[in-house]
Each structure stands twice: as structure tokens, then as C-alpha cells.
Design a protein around this motif. Structure first.
Motif, PDB file in Angstrom:
ATOM      1  N   GLY A 259      -3.277 -19.064 -39.844  1.00  0.00           N
ATOM      2  CA  GLY A 259      -4.568 -19.744 -39.890  1.00  0.00           C
ATOM      3  C   GLY A 259      -5.249 -19.936 -38.542  1.00  0.00           C
ATOM      4  N   PRO A 260      -4.569 -20.539 -37.554  1.00  0.00           N
ATOM      5  CA  PRO A 260      -5.216 -20.767 -36.257  1.00  0.00           C
ATOM      6  C   PRO A 260      -5.716 -19.473 -35.617  1.00  0.00           C
ATOM      7  CG  PRO A 260      -3.181 -22.002 -36.406  1.00  0.00           C
ATOM      8  CD  PRO A 260      -3.233 -21.137 -37.625  1.00  0.00           C
ATOM      9  N   PHE A 261      -4.941 -18.390 -35.763  1.00  0.00           N
ATOM     10  CA  PHE A 261      -5.364 -17.124 -35.164  1.00  0.00           C
ATOM     11  C   PHE A 261      -6.576 -16.566 -35.901  1.00  0.00           C
ATOM     12  CE2 PHE A 261      -0.876 -17.558 -34.134  1.00  0.00           C
ATOM     13  CZ  PHE A 261      -0.963 -17.514 -32.754  1.00  0.00           C
TER      14      PHE A 261
ATOM     15  N   PRO B 278       8.873 -24.817 -39.146  1.00  0.00           N
ATOM     16  CA  PRO B 278       8.764 -24.204 -40.472  1.00  0.00           C
ATOM     17  C   PRO B 278       8.989 -22.689 -40.439  1.00  0.00           C
ATOM     18  CG  PRO B 278       6.627 -24.971 -39.700  1.00  0.00           C
ATOM     19  CD  PRO B 278       7.624 -25.417 -38.707  1.00  0.00           C
ATOM     20  N   PRO B 279       9.710 -22.148 -41.410  1.00  0.00           N
ATOM     21  CA  PRO B 279       9.967 -20.714 -41.443  1.00  0.00           C
ATOM     22  C   PRO B 279       8.691 -19.964 -41.817  1.00  0.00           C
ATOM     23  CG  PRO B 279      10.775 -21.718 -43.436  1.00  0.00           C
ATOM     24  CD  PRO B 279      10.280 -22.833 -42.571  1.00  0.00           C
ATOM     25  N   PHE B 280       8.660 -18.701 -41.497  1.00  0.00           N
ATOM     26  CA  PHE B 280       7.503 -17.874 -41.819  1.00  0.00           C
ATOM     27  C   PHE B 280       7.724 -17.254 -43.191  1.00  0.00           C
ATOM     28  CE2 PHE B 280       4.972 -14.023 -41.726  1.00  0.00           C
ATOM     29  CZ  PHE B 280       3.791 -14.463 -41.159  1.00  0.00           C
TER      30      PHE B 280
ATOM     31  N   MET C 206      -0.456 -19.368 -44.138  1.00  0.00           N
ATOM     32  CA  MET C 206      -1.697 -19.892 -43.580  1.00  0.00           C
ATOM     33  C   MET C 206      -1.425 -20.811 -42.394  1.00  0.00           C
ATOM     34  SD  MET C 206      -4.170 -18.436 -44.645  1.00  0.00           S
ATOM     35  CE  MET C 206      -5.620 -19.313 -44.117  1.00  0.00           C
ATOM     36  N   LEU C 207      -0.310 -21.502 -42.456  1.00  0.00           N
ATOM     37  CA  LEU C 207       0.060 -22.410 -41.366  1.00  0.00           C
ATOM     38  C   LEU C 207       0.231 -21.642 -40.061  1.00  0.00           C
ATOM     39  CD1 LEU C 207       1.005 -25.378 -40.823  1.00  0.00           C
ATOM     40  CD2 LEU C 207       3.308 -24.546 -41.165  1.00  0.00           C
TER      41      LEU C 207
END
Lengths: 161, 174
Positions: free
Chosen positions: A114-116, A102-104, A110-111
Motif C-alpha cells: 500500500g505505501p509504495f 507481520p508476514p507477507f 495491502m499493508l
């Protein structure tokens, strides 16, 4: 590895029975006899999501649409188009969702972040907990009686061994 | 008290997010075509292969493009609704017969009724790809200037027609 195997198997069938394998097909052949081109087709197909089966790339999928899109990729590559041009062609038709990577952008922020953010949150909680515990420990005081009892317990334990 | 409150708030947050997640329809990928001009094509008309149809001919009117095929089981589900729609509305309904054999398609229309003003046959599926079709049936509403205003993925429902499509057509026509 799996792709390589399929590619080799496909090519072998193609070489052994060239007339048969392709003649039965009215549409474009499943693999061309150009290994370099097929490698590029796989490379591009691996970046495109199959919209029918969603969690597979079109390289992995055998859905009708995936086969059509693979043929589209093959055709466009053989016409000399670049990977970027093909990905753009697909995005114009199927949206960003078609990109397996997926592009930024605003919708996927959030994708990617989010994890960070979650990790950062976890770290903050962890550091705070450790600091708090340290503080609590340093604040703790013992009476002479308690220290004496602790010594007795320790001595007894050592004596038993 | 606080010790119980924090996990509870986290639980509530997860509960709400997962609840919303369950309501989403991952199969309905947002179309990049909404608000963009309908892609051009020129395809033979089903049953009258000498004549051809192009979206250009619909300029100036609001119309509906429905992608169908005789091999598509879900199309049978929505078909009675389309037949009904054609009877009660004057909005032109154009069919795009996707990756189908013309004979099979014509037999299918004979069997289930033909609500379409005309259908075009997209035997190779190229126009389907140009319209980003990935699951037949799909339905597009196209406005007077040829811009796609709505895409419905999957079989139409009575609700979708009455609550989404008919009001949209009415507002586009006014």
C-alpha cells in the motif's frame, strides 16, 4: 536500552537475593540466572505481540498472558527449540496476528504494498502536474505591449534600488 | 467543477474506509482454530479431582467449551445466559476453569449457579494457551468429529447465542 536495563535490574535482584526472589514465586521465575538465555528470550519476545494489549510486544507487556507466554518462550528455548519453531508454535495458537512483524501474504498484501502504491500515485500526479505546467508556460504568448510594460516595471524596480 | 469533484471523491473514499474501520473489532483476532481439530488435553475435573476429562470423551456429539474463571469479571456478565442456555438446551456445556484456584472456582459456581456438565481446572493456563485463549471468557463450539467450528471472544450476548451459537449447533446436529 530499556530492555537491557530491565534485564540488568532483574539479574541484579536475582543475584543479590536468589532465595527470596524465586521462592516467593510458585510459577516459573521471571528471569533465569542465565544471561545468554535471557537475551534469547528477549529477542524472541520482541517478535511476539501481546494479544491483551495489542500494541505492545510480550517483552514490553506485564499482562498476565504476556508473562505466561514469556515463560513459555523461556521454557522452549531452554529445551533447545529454535526461534522459528517457537514463532510457529505461537502462530498455530494465536494466528499471524501474534507476530509483531507481520508476514507477507494475501491478507497483508495491502499493508506491505500500500505505501509504495500511494507513493507511486503521488509521483505520477507530481510528474503530470509539472509536465502540464511546462506545457502551459511554453504555450503562453505575449503581445509587444505586455513585454514593454514588463520591461518598464523591471527597470523601475532596479532603478529604485 | 472538476477541481471540487476530485477532493470530494477522495474525502468520500476516506470517509467510507474510516467508517468501515470503526465498525471492526480489533480485539477479536481471527482464530486459526476454526475448522481445525480441538487440541487434546487431559485435565482434572473441578470438584472431582480424581477423575479427568479429555475432549476425546465428547466424540460423536456437538458440544460447547466455555473458558471462565472466578477472577474474571466479564464472566459474571455472561453467566446468567449460560445458566439459561443449560436449562433450555441439551447440548453439553463444558467449562474450562482458566488459571484459577479450585476452591474459589467452586464457591463461584455455588454463588452464581453451575450451568456446566462439568468443568476442568487448567490451573497453569497451559490448555488456555493451546486453545489460543487471550481474554476470558471465550467460547468454542466443537462438532461431532472434534473440529472447532466457532470461537466467540469475550462475554456472550443474548444475540450471539440466539443468532450464532444455537443455529450453528442445530445445523451441526442435523
Amino acid at each position: 536500552m530499556k530492555h537491557l536495563f530491565i534485564l540488568l535490574a532483574g539479574l541484579t535482584i536475582g543475584f543479590v537475593t536468589p532465595g527470596v526472589a524465586f521462592a516467593q514465586n510458585n510459577t516459573a521465575p521471571l528471569v533465569s540466572d542465565n544471561p545468554a538465555l535471557e537475551k534469547r528470550v528477549l529477542e524472541v519476545s520482541n517478535e511476539l505481540r501481546c494479544l491483551v494489549c495489542q500494541n505492545q510486544t510480550i517483552a514490553d507487556s506485564n499482562a498476565d498472558l504476556a508473562v505466561d507466554l514469556k515463560n513459555q518462550v523461556r521454557q522452549q528455548l531452554s529445551e533447545g527449540r529454535s526461534k522459528q519453531e517457537i514463532l510457529k508454535y505461537m502462530t498455530e495458537r494465536y494466528g499471524d496476528f501474534v507476530l509483531y512483524n507481520p508476514p507477507f501474504n494475501a491478507a497483508t498484501l495491502m499493508l506491505w504494498v500500500g505505501p509504495f502504491l500511494l507513493m507511486l500515485l503521488g509521483l505520477i500526479v507530481l510528474v503530470r502536474q509539472i509536465k502540464q505546467r511546462k506545457q502551459e508556460l511554453s504555450k503562453e504568448t505575449f503581445s509587444a505591449q505586455e513585454i514593454e510594460r514588463a520591461r518598464q516595471l523591471l527597470d523601475r524596480k532596479l532603478g529604485n534600488q | 467543477m472538476r477541481r471540487y469533484l476530485i477532493p470530494f471523491v477522495i474525502f468520500l473514499g476516506l470517509f467510507i474506509f474510516l467508517g468501515i474501520g470503526l465498525q471492526l473489532k480489533p480485539r477479536e483476532v481471527p482464530s486459526p482454530f476454526i475448522g481445525k481439530p480441538a487440541p487434546m488435553f487431559n485435565l482434572p475435573v473441578l470438584g472431582k479431582e480424581q477423575t479427568s476429562f479429555s475432549p476425546d470423551q465428547m466424540k460423536g456429539q456437538v458440544w460447547v467449551l466455555n473458558v471462565w474463571a472466578s477472577w474474571c469479571v466479564a464472566c459474571r456478565e455472561e453467566h446468567p445466559l449460560l445458566v439459561d442456555f443449560a436449562k433450555t438446551h441439551s447440548t453439553p456445556l463444558i467449562g474450562l476453569d482458566y488459571k484459577d484456584k479450585p476452591e474459589a472456582a467452586q464457591n463461584w459456581l455455588k454463588q452464581f449457579g453451575d450451568p456446566y456438565r462439568l468443568s476442568v481446572s487448567d490451573m497453569k493456563g497451559q490448555v488456555g494457551i493451546d486453545y489460543g485463549v487471550y481474554g476470558v471468557p471465550e467460547t468454542f463450539v466443537i462438532d461431532r468429529s472434534g473440529v472447532i467450528r466457532l470461537k466467540h471472544i469475550g462475554p456472550l450476548t443474548k444475540e450471539a447465542i440466539e443468532k450464532k451459537i444455537v443455529p450453528l449447533i442445530a445445523s451441526l446436529q442435523s
